[in-house]
Scaffold this motif. Structure first.
Motif, PDB file in Angstrom:
ATOM      1  N   ARG A  64      14.285   5.311  -7.291  1.00 38.00           N
ATOM      2  CA  ARG A  64      13.730   4.907  -8.580  1.00 38.00           C
ATOM      3  C   ARG A  64      12.288   4.412  -8.501  1.00 38.00           C
ATOM      4  O   ARG A  64      11.757   3.886  -9.474  1.00 38.00           O
ATOM      5  CB  ARG A  64      14.616   3.835  -9.227  1.00 38.00           C
ATOM      6  N   ALA A  69       9.414   9.268  -6.080  1.00 38.68           N
ATOM      7  CA  ALA A  69       9.614  10.198  -7.188  1.00 38.68           C
ATOM      8  C   ALA A  69       8.587  11.324  -7.161  1.00 38.68           C
ATOM      9  O   ALA A  69       8.889  12.466  -7.532  1.00 38.68           O
ATOM     10  CB  ALA A  69       9.552   9.465  -8.522  1.00 38.68           C
ATOM     11  N   HIS A 153      20.185   5.741 -12.844  1.00 31.11           N
ATOM     12  CA  HIS A 153      19.710   6.609 -13.923  1.00 31.11           C
ATOM     13  C   HIS A 153      20.811   7.035 -14.883  1.00 31.11           C
ATOM     14  O   HIS A 153      20.593   7.924 -15.712  1.00 31.11           O
ATOM     15  CB  HIS A 153      19.040   7.845 -13.325  1.00 31.11           C
ATOM     16  N   HIS A 211      12.760  14.605 -16.639  1.00 24.88           N
ATOM     17  CA  HIS A 211      12.624  13.427 -15.784  1.00 24.88           C
ATOM     18  C   HIS A 211      13.216  13.700 -14.394  1.00 24.88           C
ATOM     19  O   HIS A 211      14.267  14.338 -14.263  1.00 24.88           O
ATOM     20  CB  HIS A 211      13.306  12.250 -16.458  1.00 24.88           C
ATOM     21  N   ASN A 212      12.553  13.173 -13.366  1.00 24.14           N
ATOM     22  CA  ASN A 212      12.895  13.455 -11.960  1.00 24.14           C
ATOM     23  C   ASN A 212      14.370  13.366 -11.580  1.00 24.14           C
ATOM     24  O   ASN A 212      14.850  14.192 -10.802  1.00 24.14           O
ATOM     25  CB  ASN A 212      12.101  12.527 -11.037  1.00 24.14           C
ATOM     26  N   ASP A 511       8.813   7.212 -17.901  1.00 23.47           N
ATOM     27  CA  ASP A 511       9.566   8.371 -17.412  1.00 23.47           C
ATOM     28  C   ASP A 511       9.305   9.550 -18.335  1.00 23.47           C
ATOM     29  O   ASP A 511       9.221  10.692 -17.899  1.00 23.47           O
ATOM     30  CB  ASP A 511      11.068   8.085 -17.416  1.00 23.47           C
ATOM     31  N   TYR A 512       9.250   9.234 -19.619  1.00 21.19           N
ATOM     32  CA  TYR A 512       8.899  10.231 -20.625  1.00 21.19           C
ATOM     33  C   TYR A 512       8.123   9.498 -21.716  1.00 21.19           C
ATOM     34  O   TYR A 512       8.315   8.296 -21.944  1.00 21.19           O
ATOM     35  CB  TYR A 512      10.137  10.947 -21.182  1.00 21.19           C
ATOM     36  N   ASN A 517      11.870   5.000 -24.038  1.00 24.12           N
ATOM     37  CA  ASN A 517      11.857   4.757 -22.602  1.00 24.12           C
ATOM     38  C   ASN A 517      11.459   3.329 -22.248  1.00 24.12           C
ATOM     39  O   ASN A 517      11.772   2.841 -21.161  1.00 24.12           O
ATOM     40  CB  ASN A 517      10.900   5.750 -21.923  1.00 24.12           C
ATOM     41  N   ASN A 530      17.838  -0.350 -15.269  1.00 22.86           N
ATOM     42  CA  ASN A 530      16.428  -0.629 -15.567  1.00 22.86           C
ATOM     43  C   ASN A 530      16.205  -1.966 -16.255  1.00 22.86           C
ATOM     44  O   ASN A 530      15.064  -2.376 -16.445  1.00 22.86           O
ATOM     45  CB  ASN A 530      15.855   0.481 -16.458  1.00 22.86           C
TER      46      ASN A 530
END
Length: 611
Positions: A64, A69, A153, A211-212, A511-512, A517, A530
Motif C-alpha cells: 500500500r 506501487a 484494499h 488502481h494498482n 488512488d483515483y 477516494n 485506509n
C-alpha cells in the motif's frame, strides 16, 4: 462492433465526467503496436532511479505504499490507466479493448479484454505460454476479499459487487475462501469479456479498476508460492512492460527492473497541451515504440543529502526533491539558473494529495466522544501552526488546506473554511475549562489527575525528525508532554493499520482523482485499511454511503460538506496540506513529465545511453 461508451440516459453524467477530464472522449491515446513487432527496449538504455524508503514486497493485493506501487504498476497490468500527457487526467484502456459499456442505471459494466497478452514465463505455468484472460481479473478481485490475505484494499469493492461480500463472509465462518465459487456480480461472458453487476450505481468503477491493487495476477503463481512465507511478495509475475530481476534484488537497497521481452509494446501517441514543455516532449517522443528503457536500477537512499549528492555526481537520473532539499535546487519554485544551465530538468506539480493529522479514536487517552476527549483533540489541533510546518519541514513546498479533498481532484472546494483554526490561546483556555490542569513542571494532567503524555510517530529520517520537532513545539505551547516515536516506514504502516499509533501526519495521494477516494479515509468500516485514525462516527458513515450513490456534482458536494463538518465537530482529525512534487532529471532524460496519478512512469519516456 464498436462498443458504446455510455448509454443515452447516462449522457448528462457522462458529459460531466468528460468535462472533468476523467475519461477520454475518443479512442485511447496509447496505440497498441502491431502484434508482430516487439517493444523498443534497448538493454543499453539504463535509468537510475532512487527511493527514499525501502520497498515492501511485490503483491498488488497487499502492498500500500507509493514507492512499491510504482513498481507494481509496471509489472501487474490493470484494465485501465491514465493518459500520460492529458491535463486534467483522462482514463484510457490498458489491457481492455476500450472503456467500459455502462448500463443506463450505472449498475452494470461490460468490459472486453485485448487478446494475445501473456504473463512472463514462470515454472508455475509448466513451460507453456500463459495468456491473460478475464478470469485472472476475477481471481485478482476475489483475492482482495480473502480474510487470510487481510488486504488493505478490500474497501475498493466492499458492498459494491453483487455476491462478493457474501463469499467473504462465508470464508470467515468456514476458514476457507472458495475461489471457485461463482459470484453473481463477476459474470464471465467469455474468455475475454467480464460483466460487473453492482449493488448500486457507481460512477467511479472505471477509475477503481485503474488502481494498482487490481492489477492481474495468475492463480497458478499465487498457489505455487503462497505456502512459503513471503514468497508471493518476493515472486512477482505479471504481463506489464517490466519485470524484477530477482537475482539482482538486494532488499532495502537495490531493485533492478528489466524490460519484459514478451511485452506487446505500444506506439507513443499521446497529446499534451500547448505549453512549451508538452510540445517538446511530444516532438521528442511521438511514434517511438515503448518501452524504450531496457533497464531500471532503483537504489534505496534514506538520507536526503545522500540522494542530492548522488544526483549532483550524475549517479542518479531522476529523483524527488523533497522539502528539506528544495533550497538546494529551487528559488521560489523555479530551477536555479546554475542547474538550468547544466541542462537539469524540473517537473513540478501540486500533488493531488492531502496530509492530515489524526488522533487514534481507539486510543484510551486520545479516543472517545466525551466532551473532555473532544476538547483535548480540538485543543491539540488548534495548537498547531500548519503554515509554520510547511515553512520549516517543507521549505514552503506545500499549500495549506481546509478541505479534505485537495485541488486537482473532483469535489474540491477552494472556498471551504474549516472551523478549526490555529489559536493556541483559545486551545489553552479550552483545556483549562475541561480540567486538564498544569502541574509544577508546566505540563498538564488528565482530568482524573493521571499523567498526560502523547506519543507522536513519524518516519525515521530527517523529514520525520523535523515533524516531531514542530509538533513538540505545538504541544509545549498548550502544556502537553510529547514523546517522539520514530519508526522505519514499513513498521509505521504496519502499526498504523493495526490502530497502534496515537497520532501522526498521514499523507494520502490520490488512488483515483475523485473526492470519494479522500472521504473514504474517515469511513468507519475502512478501519484497518485506509482509516488511519480508526474513527467510526455513525452520522459520517451514513452520509458516506449515501454519497457513493451519487455522481460528481452539487448534490454530492452538499454531503461532503456535511461530512467535513462532522469530522471537525468531533475533532477526529485536522486537515493539513498538499505538497508540491518536484522531480529533477538529468539532461539525458527524454520526455519525462511527472504524472499526478501514475507513479513509476518508466515506460512512457526515454533516455540517452550513458557514455
Amino acid at each position: 462492433m464498436k462498443l458504446r461508451l455510455f448509454s443515452k440516459r447516462l449522457f448528462p453524467i457522462a458529459q460531466a465526467l468528460l468535462l472533468a477530464g476523467l475519461v477520454a472522449a475518443s479512442a485511447p491515446t496509447a496505440l497498441a503496436a502491431p502484434a508482430a513487432t516487439a517493444n523498443g527496449a534497448d538493454p543499453d538504455k539504463v535509468l537510475k532511479w532512487v527511493f527514499n524508503v525501502a520497498e515492501t514486497g511485490f503483491d498488488p493485493a497487499v502492498t500500500r505504499d507509493l514507492y512499491t506501487a510504482g513498481i507494481n504498476y509496471t509489472i501487474f497490468e490493470t484494465l485501465f490507466s491514465y493518459d500520460y500527457m492529458a491535463s486534467p487526467v483522462k482514463l484510457i484502456p490498458r489491457t481492455a479493448e476500450a472503456l467500459p459499456e455502462i448500463s443506463a442505471d450505472a449498475r452494470t459494466y461490460t468490459i472486453r479484454l485485448k487478446k494475445g497478452i501473456y504473463f512472463t514465463p514462470d515454472p508455475a505455468f509448466g513451460g507453456k505460454k500463459r495468456e491473460l484472460t478475464m478470469a485472472d481479473y476475477v481471481y485478482s478481485i476475489k483475492r482482495l476479499f480473502d480474510p487470510k490475505l487481510a488486504s488493505p484494499h478490500t474497501w475498493l469493492f466492499e458492498g459494491k459487487i453483487v455476491g462478493l461480500d457474501a463469499l467473504a463472509n462465508q470464508a470467515k465462518k468456514t476458514g476457507k475462501f472458495d475461489y471457485d465459487a461463482k459470484v453473481e456480480g463477476l459474470e464471465l461472458i467469455d474468455k475475454y469479456t467480464l460483466r460487473l453487476h453492482l449493488t448500486q450505481p457507481d460512477f467511479n468503477m472505471g477509475l477503481i479498476l485503474a488502481h494498482n491493487p487490481n492489477g492481474a495476477v495468475a492463480r497458478e503463481v499465487i498457489e505455487k508460492y503462497r505456502d512459503v512465507q513471503g514468497a508471493v511478495l518476493d515472486h512477482p509475475v505479471g504481463t506489464g512492460p517490466y519485470m524484477v530481476a530477482l537475482d539482482e534484488w538486494v532488499r532495502g537497497s537495490k531493485i533492478v527492473l528489466l524490460a519484459n521481452p514478451g511485452f506487446r509494446g505500444e506506439i507513443w501517441n499521446y497529446q499534451g497541451g500547448s505549453s512549451p514543455e508538452d510540445q517538446k516532449i511530444t516532438a521528442a517522443m511521438k511514434g517511438k515504440r515503448m518501452p524504450q528503457i531496457g533497464r531500471v536500477e532503483i537504489s534505496v537512499m534514506l538520507e536526503d543529502q545522500s540522494r542530492w549528492l548522488a544526483f549532483q555526481n550524475d549517479e542518479i537520473d531522476i529523483f524527488e526533491l523533497e522539502g528539506p532539499l528544495a533550497p538546494q535546487a529551487l528559488d521560489d519554485g523555479k530551477l536555479k539558473p546554475e542547474l538550468a544551465k547544466k541542462g537539469v530538468q524540473l517537473s513540478r506539480i501540486p500533488d493531488p494529495e492531502v496530509t492530515y493529522y489524526y488522533w487514534n479514536m481507539k486510543d484510551p487517552v486520545l479516543g472517545g466522544f466525551s466532551k473532555e476527549k473532544i476538547a483535548l483533540r480540538r485543543a491539540m489541533a488548534m495548537s498547531h501552526n500548519i503554515d509554520e510546518e510547511i515553512k520549516i519541514v517543507y521549505n514552503g513546498n506545500a499549500v495549506a488546506l481546509n478541505y479534505p479533498i485537495p485541488p486537482g481532484v473532483i469535489g474540491h472546494d477552494p472556498n471551504y473554511k474549516s472551523m478549526i483554526q490555529y489559536n493556541p490561546a483559545a486551545a489553552n483556555m479550552l483545556l483549562d475549562k475541561f480540567g486538564y490542569k498544569k502541574g509544577p513542571d508546566g505540563y498538564r494532567t488528565l482530568p482524573d489527575g493521571k499523567p498526560l503524555e502523547v506519543r507522536y510517530s513519524a518516519r525515521s529520517g530527517p523529514v520525520g525528525k523535523l515533524q516531531t520537532e514542530v509538533w513538540k513545539k505545538s504541544y509545549d505551547s498548550i502544556g502537553i508532554k510529547m514523546k517522539e516515536d520514530l519508526l522505519q516506514f514499513s513498521e509505521l504502516l504496519k502499526a498504523e493499520k493495526a490502530c497502534q499509533l496515537q497520532t501522526r501526519n498521514a499523507p494520502w495521494l490520490a488512488d483515483y482523482p475523485d473526492g470519494d477516494n479522500f472521504m473514504q479515509l474517515f469511513y468507519g468500516p475502512n478501519t484497518g485499511q485506509n482509516n488511519n485514525g480508526c474513527v467510526a462516527i455513525p452520522e459520517y458513515d451514513k452520509l458516506y454511503v449515501e454519497s457513493q450513490k451519487l455522481p460528481p456534482g452539487p448534490e454530492r458536494d452538499v454531503l461532503y460538506h456535511k461530512m467535513a463538518r462532522i469530522m471537525e465537530v468531533n475533532a477526529a482529525q485536522l486537515i493539513g496540506f498538499a505538497r508540491y512534487r518536484s522531480m529533477l532529471a538529468q539532461p539525458r532524460v527524454i520526455g519525462y513529465k511527472k504524472h499526478p496519478i501514475i507513479y513509476g512512469e518508466w515506460m512512457f519516456f526515454d533516455i540517452e545511453k550513458r557514455k
